[in-house]
Design a protein around this motif. Structure first.
Motif, short mmCIF file in Angstrom:
data_model
loop_
_atom_site.label_atom_id
_atom_site.label_comp_id
_atom_site.label_asym_id
_atom_site.label_seq_id
_atom_site.Cartn_x
_atom_site.Cartn_y
_atom_site.Cartn_z
N UNK A 40 -1.78 -8.83 3.62
CA UNK A 40 -2.24 -8.00 2.25
C UNK A 40 -1.68 -6.65 2.09
N UNK A 41 -1.82 -5.92 3.03
CA UNK A 41 -1.25 -4.71 3.02
C UNK A 41 0.29 -4.48 2.68
N UNK A 45 5.58 2.60 -3.47
CA UNK A 45 4.91 2.90 -2.25
C UNK A 45 5.66 2.16 -1.07
N UNK A 54 5.68 -1.46 -2.72
CA UNK A 54 6.74 -1.86 -3.52
C UNK A 54 7.61 -0.66 -3.59
N UNK A 72 1.50 4.33 5.66
CA UNK A 72 0.53 5.38 5.37
C UNK A 72 -0.92 5.26 5.65
N UNK A 73 -0.94 3.84 5.24
CA UNK A 73 -2.64 3.38 5.32
C UNK A 73 -2.99 3.40 6.80
N UNK A 89 -3.36 6.75 8.19
CA UNK A 89 -4.95 7.07 7.71
C UNK A 89 -5.96 6.69 8.72
N UNK A 100 3.71 2.25 2.04
CA UNK A 100 2.44 2.01 2.12
C UNK A 100 1.66 1.64 3.27
N UNK A 150 1.22 -5.25 -0.82
CA UNK A 150 1.28 -4.09 -1.63
C UNK A 150 2.10 -3.27 -1.96
N UNK A 186 -7.78 -3.10 7.55
CA UNK A 186 -6.05 -3.16 7.77
C UNK A 186 -5.86 -4.17 8.50
#
Lengths: 138, 680
Positions: free
Chosen positions: A17-18, A26, A23, A32-33, A36, A29, A21, A76
């Protein structure tokens, strides 16, 4: 490498799913996630470990942190980490301190393993460049 | 959201329909939906933000609940929907949910990694429109716009409904609401507000009033259907969706049912706390009255007795109710005791009254109050009429009523007082519970709550009903909570309920118009009576019950103009034949109010003041307090406030009131009640 994550069930579908996201805006992305996440989780894990040994023990506090870790790990797609955390929390809620501590160590291990495995993975992605990323199986 | 200003204004509705944030072109909807997401976990927050952006929504993220609230308050129309985590360090997610529901009335989606049944249930009962389990997938987020649409439709619909139902009332209400909200109302309200010790209530009311939105008016019939459905499903299995299906009411949304259910559950909880017969309550409730106010039943139990006696209530229900009521009263903060006693005394006589009143009142409260009043109110208008006959008993009933609501004995006294003069007539207001005092004519100041509650109800109800003492009933509207507070304040004015926004009109009425011309439309007035009880009970849940009882009367009397949201229309014609006697001489207005026949027909708080012998005067005063309790019960029942307070709002308001009220109520003993306030 990526596939191995799923095969070993270290990561689950949430991770995909992540990836979806990501594109053009990002492109990194997922990385980055995850960054974090690890930043946060490392701190939380340390806190839990400390609190578990603390006297007097603040049961609700540990429970809260475990709950939060569970949520973020699930978000995540960190499958094994989440499972271990869930087990830890259950034991903790039952009052089984020793059991919870032991399971917690497992969770921690899974967490560190995941981190260790993902780092080269992302590195590989970065090196591959945007083209490779675009071609990455989704 | 623009919907918040539902005040009936059509324009509002239309704008709601447009809902657009203003910038988004309608066609593009749901793109551009303005979402506020709150989560203390940065990882989740980031993921959610990205997901929402991918859905083409306009996202604002926030990692603290306080910050989120500030943002929402500063920009009330700046967001369409809120997504919030359940566990947050600075504030509980459910608390935030309540705040948002009360202040802004936006749809809120709860989120958590916790999928335990209890937590999810909590979300439902607190009014969340959905609950997502983490990890959240983007598919789940793609459809959140439906909640926005649904809510808007409901408001619109409510708006329309209420408008069509009673044009006049609505307008009145609206204007009243507007008044209330602007807190500039005729001063009655304001004064009552001031009187209220309960600051919270005031605040809440203000908030709610400003939020006025068209809400579903839970008429007696509707509530009846609701309760039937719930019982059919079993209280544990009753989920809004199924209830909705069973009810099969066109235009009713799941949201409406959900919030009503929430209130109902709270009511039940309170009842159960009081009486063991909870389950029974519901039944008798339904059976006895149309108002299926189940919860009220407990309160009504007391009344039921009387009612039953009058043949109105099925004997069994009475028993149950009584037990419940009695149980409750004691259970409740202890205050109820005084009431209980009273109730018993009266229970026989005025059973009818109560019911009638209760019914009426209920209706007004739409959901909440209905529950409370349910018991008494179930008495349909015709019952009321009969009540009138029983005027004598009424006094008693009123007393009961008050006793219920007023748990705090005070009410009873008020009621009692009221009842005296009018023993006849459905002193519906007897909610005053002080039955002992006023044995007969307790027109029952229907708990001033009603009055207060009526706040909205009043719409025009000239009735005196409610005259200040009356508050009881109708106002169940959110104001109800005030009753407690108010009542203390408004000694004379049965309205003390004044708090009930709607009541303000009532209070002014105080003048008892004894014959209640009061059309007391106690919109939510019904609640007010409860509020009174609330005080007594302090226990919110419980108060509810007791209060309800009281309230119902009042409410019914006030024709619950309060309805605001309440479907006072229940024809609560509380025909209190009050002869507005001032039961202690003071609260007469209150008494009168009780008469406010709550002609809650349609929920329009028209309280047909028909003969409402509202002994309300005294009752009212007390009732006001009681009303509060009811309010709480309904809590959300937009009771009193015409504004359509969300039920949640009302609930909380009521609950708050209850808490605050309880202590104060006791002071209301009507006798010594300085009804001075009552503008008789």
């Amino acid at each position: 490498m990526r596939q191995s994550f799923f095969d070993e069930e270290i990561l689950d579908r949430q991770f995909i799913q992540l990836e979806k996201l990501e594109d053009r805006e990002n492109p990194n992305f997922v990385e980055e996630v995850l960054t974090l996440y690890f930043r946060d989780s490392t701190t939380l894990l340390a806190t839990i470990e400390r609190e578990m040994e603390n006297v007097p023990i603040d049961f609700p506090k540990v429970d809260r942190i475990l709950h939060q870790l569970k949520g973020s790990s699930a978000s995540i797609g960190a499958n094994k980490v989440r499972n271990e955390i869930t087990k830890t929390r259950e034991l903790w809620q039952q009052g089984n301190r020793e059991g919870a501590k032991a399971t917690f160590q497992e969770a921690r291990k899974e967490h560190d393993t995941l981190k260790a495995k993902l780092e080269p993975y992302f590195q590989q992605l970065r090196q591959a460049g945007p083209a490779e990323t675009a071609m990455r199986p989704r | 959201m623009n919907s918040s200003s539902g005040k009936g204004s059509m324009s509002t509705a239309s704008s709601s329909a447009a809902w657009k944030t203003g910038d988004v072109v309608p066609d593009k909807f749901p793109a551009g939906l303005r979402v506020l997401v709150v989560d203390d976990d940065p990882t989740c927050l980031m993921i959610l933000e990205k997901m929402l952006r991918t859905c083409l929504y306009e996202v604002t993220k926030c990692n603290r609940a306080e910050t989120a609230l500030c943002m929402l308050r500063e920009n009330k129309n700046g967001f369409d929907i809120v997504i919030s985590d359940v566990h947050m360090p600075d504030m509980d997610g459910f608390k935030l949910l309540e705040h948002i529901g009360l202040e802004m009335d936006l749809p809120v989606i709860m989120m958590s990694a916790d999928d335990g049944k209890h937590v999810v249930m909590k979300g439902v009962t607190h009014g969340a429109c959905d609950y997502l389990i983490k990890p959240v997938r983007i598919e789940a987020l793609k459809n959140i716009w439906q909640h926005v649409v649904r809510k808007r439709r409901n408001e619109w619909k409510d708006f329309e409904q209420s408008g069509s139902v009673e044009e006049g009332d609505r307008q009145q209400k609206q204007s009243e609401d507007a008044d209330y909200s602007s807190s500039a109302n005729e001063g009655n309200w304001k004064s009552s507000k001031k009187r209220k010790d309960d600051e919270d209530e005031t605040d809440e009311r203000d908030d709610t009033s400003s939020l006025k939105k068209p809400r579903v008016v839970w008429s007696v019939e509707l509530h009846q259907q609701f309760v039937t459905a719930v019982n059919q499903l079993g209280i544990d299995k009753a989920v809004p969706k199924k209830i909705l299906e069973l009810m099969n009411v066109p235009g009713l949304t799941r949201e409406n049912v959900a919030s009503h259910l929430q209130k109902y559950r709270l009511y039940l909880r309170r009842l159960s706390g009081v009486s063991q017969h909870q389950g029974n309550l519901n039944n008798p409730f339904i059976s006895s009255q149309e108002t299926t106010f189940g919860p009220l039943s407990s309160l009504n139990g007391l009344d039921l007795q009387t009612l039953a006696a009058t043949g109105q209530l099925p004997a069994q229900s009475l028993a149950t109710l009584q037990a419940a009521g009695l149980g409750r009263s004691t259970a409740k903060s202890g205050v109820p005791l005084p009431l209980v006693d009273q109730r018993n005394i009266f229970s026989f006589e005025n059973p009818k009254l109560r019911f009638g009143e209760g019914q009426q009142q209920h209706m007004n409260n739409n959901k909440q109050i209905n529950l409370l009043h349910g018991i008494p109110t179930t008495m349909e208008p015709k019952q009321l009429a009969s009540l009138h006959h029983t005027a004598q008993s009424i006094g008693n009933i009123n007393m009961q009523v008050t006793s219920h609501g007023a748990q705090s004995g005070q009410n009873s006294s008020l009621l009692m007082q009221m009842a005296q003069p009018q023993a006849r007539g459905p002193t519906l207001d007897s909610t005053v519970g002080h039955a002992p005092r006023l044995p007969s004519s307790m027109g029952q100041p229907i708990l001033s709550n009603g009055i207060a509650a009526n706040v909205s109800t009043r719409n025009g109800i000239p009735e005196n009903i409610r005259a200040p003492g009356y508050n009881p009933v109708s106002q169940t509207s959110s104001m109800l909570n005030f009753p407690m507070n108010h009542t203390s304040e408004l000694p004379g004015n049965s309205f003390p309920l004044g708090s009930t926004p709607g009541i303000s009109s009532l209070t002014s009425r105080r003048a008892f118009q004894e014959e209640v011309n009061s059309e007391i439309k106690v919109p939510s007035g019904f609640m007010p009576s409860y509020a009174i009880f609330n005080d007594l009970n302090q226990h919110k849940p419980q108060n509810w019950e007791l209060e309800n009882v009281g309230m119902t009367f009042d409410a019914s009397q006030h024709s619950n103009s309060l309805q605001g949201n309440l479907d006072l229309t229940q024809s609560v014609l509380v025909q209190q034949g009050f002869s507005s006697r001032q039961v202690n001489g003071q609260s007469r207005s209150a008494a009168v109010v009780s008469k406010a026949v709550f002609s809650a027909a349609d929920g329009t708080e028209h309280v047909i003041a028909q003969n409402v012998n509202q002994h309300l005067d005294s009752l009212l005063v007390d009732n006001t307090i009681r009303v509060k309790s009811e309010r709480v019960a309904d809590a959300s029942a937009a009771n009193l406030f015409p504004d359509h307070f969300g039920q949640e709002d009302l609930m909380s308001a009521l609950l708050k009131q209850q808490e605050g009220i309880a202590p104060a109520e006791n002071e209301f003993a009507f006798d010594g009640y300085s009804m001075d306030n009552i503008p008789g």
